[in-house]
Design a protein around this motif. Structure first.
Motif, PDB file in Angstrom:
ATOM      1  N   GLY A  79       0.778  -1.228   0.000  1.00  0.00           N
ATOM      2  CA  GLY A  79       0.000   0.000   0.000  1.00  0.00           C
ATOM      3  C   GLY A  79       0.807   1.274   0.000  1.00  0.00           C
ATOM      4  O   GLY A  79       0.239   2.373   0.021  1.00  0.00           O
ATOM      5  N   GLY A  80       2.139   1.179  -0.028  1.00  0.00           N
ATOM      6  CA  GLY A  80       2.985   2.370  -0.033  1.00  0.00           C
ATOM      7  C   GLY A  80       3.181   2.932  -1.422  1.00  0.00           C
ATOM      8  O   GLY A  80       2.774   2.336  -2.425  1.00  0.00           O
ATOM      9  N   LEU A  81       3.826   4.101  -1.489  1.00  0.00           N
ATOM     10  CA  LEU A  81       4.109   4.727  -2.774  1.00  0.00           C
ATOM     11  C   LEU A  81       5.348   4.137  -3.439  1.00  0.00           C
ATOM     12  O   LEU A  81       5.551   4.317  -4.636  1.00  0.00           O
ATOM     13  CB  LEU A  81       4.294   6.239  -2.602  1.00  0.00           C
ATOM     14  CG  LEU A  81       3.049   7.037  -2.218  1.00  0.00           C
ATOM     15  CD1 LEU A  81       3.374   8.528  -2.153  1.00  0.00           C
ATOM     16  CD2 LEU A  81       1.902   6.799  -3.194  1.00  0.00           C
ATOM     17  N   GLY A  82       6.217   3.502  -2.653  1.00  0.00           N
ATOM     18  CA  GLY A  82       7.335   2.792  -3.254  1.00  0.00           C
ATOM     19  C   GLY A  82       8.642   3.550  -3.341  1.00  0.00           C
ATOM     20  O   GLY A  82       9.625   3.028  -3.864  1.00  0.00           O
ATOM     21  N   PHE A  83       8.700   4.807  -2.870  1.00  0.00           N
ATOM     22  CA  PHE A  83       9.984   5.495  -2.810  1.00  0.00           C
ATOM     23  C   PHE A  83      10.873   4.807  -1.778  1.00  0.00           C
ATOM     24  O   PHE A  83      10.383   4.136  -0.852  1.00  0.00           O
ATOM     25  CB  PHE A  83       9.794   6.960  -2.403  1.00  0.00           C
ATOM     26  CG  PHE A  83       9.075   7.792  -3.425  1.00  0.00           C
ATOM     27  CD1 PHE A  83       9.727   8.253  -4.548  1.00  0.00           C
ATOM     28  CD2 PHE A  83       7.733   8.121  -3.258  1.00  0.00           C
ATOM     29  CE1 PHE A  83       9.060   9.025  -5.502  1.00  0.00           C
ATOM     30  CE2 PHE A  83       7.059   8.887  -4.189  1.00  0.00           C
ATOM     31  CZ  PHE A  83       7.727   9.344  -5.319  1.00  0.00           C
ATOM     32  N   ASN A  84      12.199   4.982  -1.910  1.00  0.00           N
ATOM     33  CA  ASN A  84      13.029   4.424  -0.837  1.00  0.00           C
ATOM     34  C   ASN A  84      13.517   5.475   0.155  1.00  0.00           C
ATOM     35  O   ASN A  84      13.990   5.121   1.236  1.00  0.00           O
ATOM     36  CB  ASN A  84      14.201   3.585  -1.375  1.00  0.00           C
ATOM     37  CG  ASN A  84      15.009   4.263  -2.451  1.00  0.00           C
ATOM     38  OD1 ASN A  84      14.847   5.440  -2.729  1.00  0.00           O
ATOM     39  ND2 ASN A  84      15.897   3.503  -3.066  1.00  0.00           N
ATOM     40  N   PHE A  85      13.375   6.764  -0.175  1.00  0.00           N
ATOM     41  CA  PHE A  85      13.701   7.820   0.781  1.00  0.00           C
ATOM     42  C   PHE A  85      12.708   8.971   0.638  1.00  0.00           C
ATOM     43  O   PHE A  85      12.106   9.169  -0.418  1.00  0.00           O
ATOM     44  CB  PHE A  85      15.132   8.346   0.570  1.00  0.00           C
ATOM     45  CG  PHE A  85      16.205   7.364   0.934  1.00  0.00           C
ATOM     46  CD1 PHE A  85      16.580   7.169   2.258  1.00  0.00           C
ATOM     47  CD2 PHE A  85      16.843   6.620  -0.044  1.00  0.00           C
ATOM     48  CE1 PHE A  85      17.565   6.267   2.594  1.00  0.00           C
ATOM     49  CE2 PHE A  85      17.832   5.706   0.276  1.00  0.00           C
ATOM     50  CZ  PHE A  85      18.189   5.529   1.608  1.00  0.00           C
ATOM     51  N   LYS A  86      12.577   9.736   1.717  1.00  0.00           N
ATOM     52  CA  LYS A  86      11.724  10.920   1.729  1.00  0.00           C
ATOM     53  C   LYS A  86      12.451  12.027   2.486  1.00  0.00           C
ATOM     54  O   LYS A  86      13.072  11.774   3.524  1.00  0.00           O
ATOM     55  CB  LYS A  86      10.388  10.620   2.420  1.00  0.00           C
ATOM     56  CG  LYS A  86       9.504  11.838   2.647  1.00  0.00           C
ATOM     57  CD  LYS A  86       8.235  11.502   3.431  1.00  0.00           C
ATOM     58  CE  LYS A  86       7.459  12.770   3.775  1.00  0.00           C
ATOM     59  NZ  LYS A  86       6.200  12.484   4.488  1.00  0.00           N
ATOM     60  N   TRP A  87      12.383  13.253   1.974  1.00  0.00           N
ATOM     61  CA  TRP A  87      12.932  14.398   2.706  1.00  0.00           C
ATOM     62  C   TRP A  87      12.142  14.589   4.004  1.00  0.00           C
ATOM     63  O   TRP A  87      10.908  14.604   3.988  1.00  0.00           O
ATOM     64  CB  TRP A  87      12.822  15.659   1.871  1.00  0.00           C
ATOM     65  CG  TRP A  87      13.949  15.847   0.902  1.00  0.00           C
ATOM     66  CD1 TRP A  87      14.889  14.942   0.531  1.00  0.00           C
ATOM     67  CD2 TRP A  87      14.242  17.053   0.173  1.00  0.00           C
ATOM     68  NE1 TRP A  87      15.750  15.495  -0.373  1.00  0.00           N
ATOM     69  CE2 TRP A  87      15.375  16.780  -0.610  1.00  0.00           C
ATOM     70  CE3 TRP A  87      13.657  18.310   0.110  1.00  0.00           C
ATOM     71  CZ2 TRP A  87      15.942  17.745  -1.455  1.00  0.00           C
ATOM     72  CZ3 TRP A  87      14.210  19.259  -0.721  1.00  0.00           C
ATOM     73  CH2 TRP A  87      15.347  18.992  -1.491  1.00  0.00           C
ATOM     74  N   ASN A  88      12.869  14.769   5.111  1.00  0.00           N
ATOM     75  CA  ASN A  88      12.227  15.028   6.404  1.00  0.00           C
ATOM     76  C   ASN A  88      12.058  16.532   6.570  1.00  0.00           C
ATOM     77  O   ASN A  88      12.834  17.200   7.261  1.00  0.00           O
ATOM     78  CB  ASN A  88      13.056  14.448   7.545  1.00  0.00           C
ATOM     79  CG  ASN A  88      12.291  14.445   8.858  1.00  0.00           C
ATOM     80  OD1 ASN A  88      11.343  15.209   9.049  1.00  0.00           O
ATOM     81  ND2 ASN A  88      12.693  13.591   9.777  1.00  0.00           N
ATOM     82  N   MET A  89      11.023  17.072   5.951  1.00  0.00           N
ATOM     83  CA  MET A  89      10.812  18.510   5.950  1.00  0.00           C
ATOM     84  C   MET A  89      10.257  18.999   7.288  1.00  0.00           C
ATOM     85  O   MET A  89      10.424  20.157   7.659  1.00  0.00           O
ATOM     86  CB  MET A  89       9.901  18.887   4.787  1.00  0.00           C
ATOM     87  CG  MET A  89      10.511  18.454   3.450  1.00  0.00           C
ATOM     88  SD  MET A  89       9.423  18.643   2.034  1.00  0.00           S
ATOM     89  CE  MET A  89       9.538  20.400   1.764  1.00  0.00           C
TER      90      MET A  89
END
Length: 648
Positions: free
Chosen positions: A383-393
């Motif tokens: 159910g995730g979007l599948g990115f492996n990283f996200k900016w911690n804004m």
């Protein structure tokens, strides 16, 4: 690059067309665009374009005096695809598509799949061969497939090529000049990756590359496609990964670009309410069209396949998945179920990540996503979007808000520096001090800090110290490594003259030493995304504005203690709980004189006291530097000679 020999395919085959219309032609750059083709002894270029609503399409250029209809394209089986082969055309020929729209008008369009383009302000596409460059990064490419980015150091240098440094007479540096100078600088400064703000072809310098007309063409501002390959090749030979900013959310409205490509809304939605992005003056992509999905996924795979880049920081993901994110329209948009999510964009993102990982399992797919949308870095099959990283804004917002307070007011806002640990493991985060924080009157990082000159630099040192020791990978915008005082000036080079000033020079020493220390210290990154890698010693010392914690590696005994003091007070004989008995060495201290500090360092080994404190079995008594960050580890024979003070 697809080069056709012997029996050339002069038009897309049935499989190509089926996959394109299904949204699964993931290497469309081998089918569409201008491809060099050899027929017997005669060479030329095959041109293929999607323009389903066009009445007629032809190729125009210098080779036919830009006369529409002279080199007509042929429709391919009522597929909306047009193709033709022109003999005798060489490399670097200017061309466009002359498209007769349903209204009878003729519009001249750049090739959506063009591999090269004229230098602005000119807008023609250029014929190009991408099969001639000889790569020298085979070893890097083999090793890349074995890399586990979650459990290795990642310190990214975000860069805008047009304003990092200028050549003589204020000329833009070329890709090859940047390869020789920028890449060496990044390596020596202890970064592991370069992230380039978009280098896809764009007409307006001050869009910084975020409003694109040539998705498959590295901008000719800095040189040719082979020159950009040389840049990436040089990065890899120095052990530096390359990340590109990429903008699949929207595109610019310039008349030669994708907008109303065949006289009708094609790449953008037909409904103007969904097509327009008034905040940026652009068009949104229409993710409900399979052909657009094929175009964008092909584009992502293209840069990894042809240019060997490691991956992308995907811009404006929030604006893709939320219909009303930063919506300037006087009404709300809703999906077919009455919700506010862009269902087609969410589906596209999942398909994108799946398609990229299928071909490049080690790819970096990094989301700039500013909301609390769940499972951005979760797998798509769960159910995730599948990115492996996200900016911690969220962390960036909170820590910068905290640092703006006078140090003696910070006790009332202590939660701003501790709250992030409540969600630090909800995603695979990258902490990002990006260009977004340093433009439009927001001021530079140094200029956000309170106090006199010494306190500003000390505040920035402790901020960087917390940044580099907090769980998560790291990103720093260019110039911040030497404490650029002015905010980013996108038309000028960085203020390199600041190296002549002792405090900036000392701060640069600090940033470089910290980067190298980070890379060598596995407990600072080995378990970045696992809760077992972090433990608070004391998160609640608001009165003194001091936080302390343990960063842990995979092996038993691989840990370090981190103490950050956000006031200008020096704390002598400060009690700090530690998990094990023994002697401890301070291996890094932001207050070292070599970094511009006051020298409140613990230079001698500190023996633990066998009494519990801070819920730990033992404790130390040590000096806590003013506006400073200290890192301690248990003493070993090796560590007696590895302190940062002796390596500057």
């Amino acid at each position: 690059m697809l080069t056709i020999e012997n029996e050339p395919q002069l038009s897309p085959n049935d499989v190509d067309l089926y996959l394109f219309h299904e949204g699964t032609l993931h290497e469309g750059y081998k089918v569409f665009g201008a491809h060099y083709t050899q027929i017997g002894d005669t060479g030329g270029f095959r041109f293929t374009v999607w323009a389903p609503n066009a009445c007629a399409v032809s190729i125009v250029g210098d080779f036919n005096d830009w006369e529409a209809g002279k080199h007509k394209m042929n429709p391919v089986k009522q597929s909306g695809v047009w193709t033709t082969f022109i003999q005798g055309i060489g490399v670097a020929e200017r061309y466009k598509y002359a498209i007769e729209t349903p209204s009878g008008a003729i519009v001249l369009k750049a090739d959506p799949y063009a591999f090269y383009a004229e230098t602005r302000p000119n807008t023609a596409s250029l014929t190009c061969r991408l099969d001639r460059y000889e790569w020298h990064d085979a070893k890097w490419m083999r090793q890349r497939e074995k890399i586990d980015d979650y459990h290795r150091p990642m310190a990214i240098y975000e860069c805008h090529l047009g304003s990092w440094k200028k050549a003589e007479n204020d000329r833009l540096m070329t890709y090859r000049e940047l390869a020789d100078e920028l890449v060496n600088y990044v390596f020596e400064n202890g970064f592991t990756h370069i992230e380039l703000m978009p280098i896809m072809e764009h007409p307006y310098d001050r869009s910084w590359g975020y409003q694109i007309t040539g998705y498959f063409a590295p901008t000719s501002r800095f040189g040719s496609p082979d020159d950009f390959k040389y840049f990436v090749d040089t990065c890899h030979r120095r052990g530096i990964g390359v990340i590109l900013d990429w903008t699949p959310a929207h595109f610019c409205r310039d008349s030669h670009g994708l907008g109303k490509f065949d006289g009708t809304p094609l790449y953008e939605p037909c409904d103007p309410k969904l097509a327009d992005r008034p905040q940026w003056g652009t068009y949104n992509f229409d993710f409900s069209k399979n052909e657009v999905v094929s175009f964008l996924i092909s584009n992502a795979r293209f840069w990894m396949d042809v240019y060997h880049v490691e991956g992308f920081r995907i811009d404006a993901v929030s604006s893709m998945i939320h219909l009303n994110h930063n919506n300037d329209l006087p009404f709300e948009l809703k999906n077919k179920y009455g919700g506010y999510e862009n269902l087609e964009a969410i589906d596209f993102i999942k398909k994108l990540n799946e398609a990229v990982y299928a071909k490049f399992p080690s790819a970096l797919m990094i989301a700039e996503e500013a909301t609390d949308y769940p499972m951005v870095t979760g797998p798509t099959d769960k159910g995730g979007l599948g990115f492996n990283f996200k900016w911690n804004m969220g962390w960036v917002h909170d820590i910068l808000q905290y640092m703006r307070f006078n140090p003696f007011e910070r006790r009332d806002h202590h939660n701003l520096i501790t709250f992030s640990m409540l969600y630090a493991y909800s995603e695979n985060f990258i902490l990002s001090f990006s260009h977004d924080e340093l433009v439009y009157g927001k001021r530079s990082l140094l200029n956000k800090m309170p106090g006199d000159e010494w306190q500003r630099f000390a505040n920035l040192r402790v901020l960087y110290g917390y940044f580099m020791t907090h769980p998560g990978k790291k990103l720093l915008f260019m110039g911040s490594e030497f404490a650029q005082f002015d905010e980013w000036k996108d038309l000028e080079q960085l203020d390199w003259n600041l190296f002549d000033f002792p405090m900036h020079h000392a701060f640069h020493n600090y940033a470089v030493a910290l980067n190298h220390f980070y890379q060598k210290t596995s407990c600072l990154w080995r378990l970045d995304h696992e809760q077992e890698g972090f433990e608070w010693i004391d998160a609640d010392n608001a009165d003194q504005s001091v936080i302390s914690f343990i960063r842990k590696g995979k092996r038993k005994g691989d840990y370090c203690l981190v103490i950050c003091n956000f006031t200008p007070n020096v704390y002598q004989n400060f009690k700090l709980g530690v998990p094990a008995n023994g002697n401890y060495l301070e291996l890094f201290n932001s207050d070292s004189e070599a970094f511009g500090g006051s020298g409140q360092c613990n230079r001698e080994s500190i023996e633990s006291v066998d009494e519990p404190f801070h819920n730990q079995a033992h404790h130390l008594k040590l000096t806590i530097p003013p506006l400073g960050m200290s890192i301690l580890m248990k003493e070993t024979k090796k560590r007696k000679t590895m302190t940062a003070y002796d390596q500057i």
